[in-house]
Design an enzyme around this catalytic site. Structure first.
Site, short mmCIF file in Angstrom:
data_model
loop_
_atom_site.label_atom_id
_atom_site.label_comp_id
_atom_site.label_asym_id
_atom_site.label_seq_id
_atom_site.Cartn_x
_atom_site.Cartn_y
_atom_site.Cartn_z
N SER A 1 0.83 -1.21 0.02
CA SER A 1 0.19 -0.14 -0.04
C SER A 1 0.86 1.26 0.00
O SER A 1 0.23 2.33 -0.12
CB SER A 1 -0.95 0.02 1.21
OG SER A 1 -2.18 -1.00 1.00
N LYS B 1 0.47 3.28 -2.89
CA LYS B 1 -0.80 4.33 -3.07
C LYS B 1 -0.37 5.91 -2.94
O LYS B 1 -1.14 6.41 -3.47
CB LYS B 1 -1.79 3.91 -2.04
CG LYS B 1 -2.40 2.51 -1.94
CD LYS B 1 -3.44 2.17 -1.02
CE LYS B 1 -3.71 0.78 -0.89
NZ LYS B 1 -4.47 0.29 0.07
N TYR C 1 -4.34 -2.27 -9.88
CA TYR C 1 -4.23 -2.32 -8.47
C TYR C 1 -3.39 -3.34 -7.87
O TYR C 1 -2.37 -3.00 -7.00
CB TYR C 1 -5.55 -2.18 -7.80
CG TYR C 1 -5.32 -2.40 -6.31
CD1 TYR C 1 -5.27 -1.24 -5.81
CD2 TYR C 1 -5.96 -3.69 -5.60
CE1 TYR C 1 -5.06 -1.25 -4.19
CE2 TYR C 1 -6.01 -3.74 -4.21
CZ TYR C 1 -5.38 -2.25 -3.42
OH TYR C 1 -5.32 -2.25 -2.19
N TYR D 1 -4.45 3.54 8.08
CA TYR D 1 -5.67 3.13 8.26
C TYR D 1 -6.06 3.40 9.81
O TYR D 1 -6.16 4.64 10.11
CB TYR D 1 -5.70 1.74 8.02
CG TYR D 1 -4.99 1.10 6.93
CD1 TYR D 1 -5.38 1.65 5.59
CD2 TYR D 1 -3.72 0.33 6.85
CE1 TYR D 1 -4.70 1.36 4.31
CE2 TYR D 1 -3.11 -0.12 5.62
CZ TYR D 1 -3.47 0.45 4.40
OH TYR D 1 -3.07 0.03 3.43
N VAL E 1 1.43 -3.83 4.02
CA VAL E 1 1.18 -5.09 4.63
C VAL E 1 2.44 -6.00 4.24
O VAL E 1 2.77 -7.02 5.01
CB VAL E 1 -0.10 -5.74 4.48
CG1 VAL E 1 -1.23 -5.24 5.00
CG2 VAL E 1 -0.32 -6.09 3.02
#
Length: 306
Positions: free
Chosen positions: A61, A64, A188, A240, A258
């Site tokens: 992530s 992103k 993605y 998050y 992760v």
């Protein structure tokens, strides 16, 4: 600086609790949790590293941050009609808020938000072209053409990505996608599977510590205002439902993955990348967070003052 990060690496190596690797992606479950790396890139070109800083890992992530940067370059502020800018307070793969908010993701760093961002990057091109653009952007920022997608991890993502597929199809049911869902998901899954070292990652994030300018080339990646806003989103949404805790403990904008990596930005000072595969219960690198907390305490670097 070298003494600081050497000491941190030694403390992390001695830690008895290194967290647990991400088991829901088979390829990540195979990674040895007894690894730690830290790299610090300064605007003057100096880079300091300790631990396994030459070992590539799946940035997941953290990618992103860079896909958001690309999407902002393509659509500008119009991107915020597709995704919000608020912390989610929910797990990164939650579907609950999507239903309440009519298919518009809360922010670009949760999975649903990043999937929507992938749709904007594809635009009129094909998934393969969009992926090539993302990888080339990472190579350009890090000044390293060896950066590539780990296709074994990507295959694992595709084979176990039912929850992300559910998020994508749910958003598509609201008419939010411009491209076929399968093409968006492929983009993605594959950009999350880019592999980098902490040295490469720290260099790639340096423009966010330098008013949007890549100091190695002098090239403006984004405007100073846009760099500030990307950093703000990293601070409020980058971990998050653990974002508040990270801001409290570390005090720097950061984005986790992760795969065990974290990219942190000390505006005006440095870009810092850490990696330790073991995660905490939220899904953020356990030792990576501890290392950055130590680093912030030792340097006095914080967006909230020293």
């Amino acid at each position: 600086m070298q003494a600081i990060i050497d000491e941190i690496a030694q403390k992390m190596a001695a830690s008895p609790d290194k967290g647990k690797v991400a088991s829901y992606i088979p390829q990540l479950a195979r990674v040895d949790p007894n690894q730690f790396a830290i790299s610090v890139a300064l605007p003057n070109g100096e880079t300091y590293s300790a631990g396994c800083a030459q070992t590539s890992f799946s940035i997941q992530s953290i990618s992103k941050v860079f896909t958001l940067t690309l999407a902002l370059g393509k659509l500008g502020e119009h991107i915020w009609t597709r995704v919000g800018r608020e912390p989610s307070g929910d797990p990164f793969n939650s579907i609950v808020q999507l239903e309440h908010e009519h298919g518009k993701p809360r922010n670009p760093f949760i999975n649903a938000g990043a999937i929507a961002i992938a749709d904007t990057i594809i635009q009129s091109s094909q998934s393969e072209e969009a992926l090539a653009e993302i990888v080339q952007f990472m190579r350009f920022l890090a000044d390293d053409d060896s950066i590539a997608i780990d296709y074994k991890v990507a295959r694992s993502e595709v084979e176990t990505g039912n929850r992300n597929a559910s998020l994508a199809y749910f958003m598509a049911s609201f008419g939010h996608f411009n491209n076929p869902v399968d093409a968006v998901l492929r983009t993605y899954f594959h950009h999350c599977s880019i592999a980098m070292t902490t040295q490469q990652l720290a260099k790639a994030g340096l423009f966010l510590a330098n008013d949007g300018i890549n100091p190695a080339t002098g090239y403006a990646i984004v405007t100073p205002q846009r760099a500030k806003r990307i950093n703000a989103l990293m601070l409020t949404c980058g971990h998050y439902d653990g974002s508040g805790e990270f801001a409290f403990r570390v005090g720097l904008p950061g984005k986790s993955g992760v795969g065990g990596g974290i990219l942190a930005i000390a505006p005006g000072k440095a870009s810092i990348a850490v990696w330790s595969p073991g995660l905490d219960v939220i899904g953020n690198s356990k030792l990576g967070t501890e290392a950055l907390e130590l680093f912030a305490n030792k340097t006095g670097w914080s967006v909230f003052g020293s």
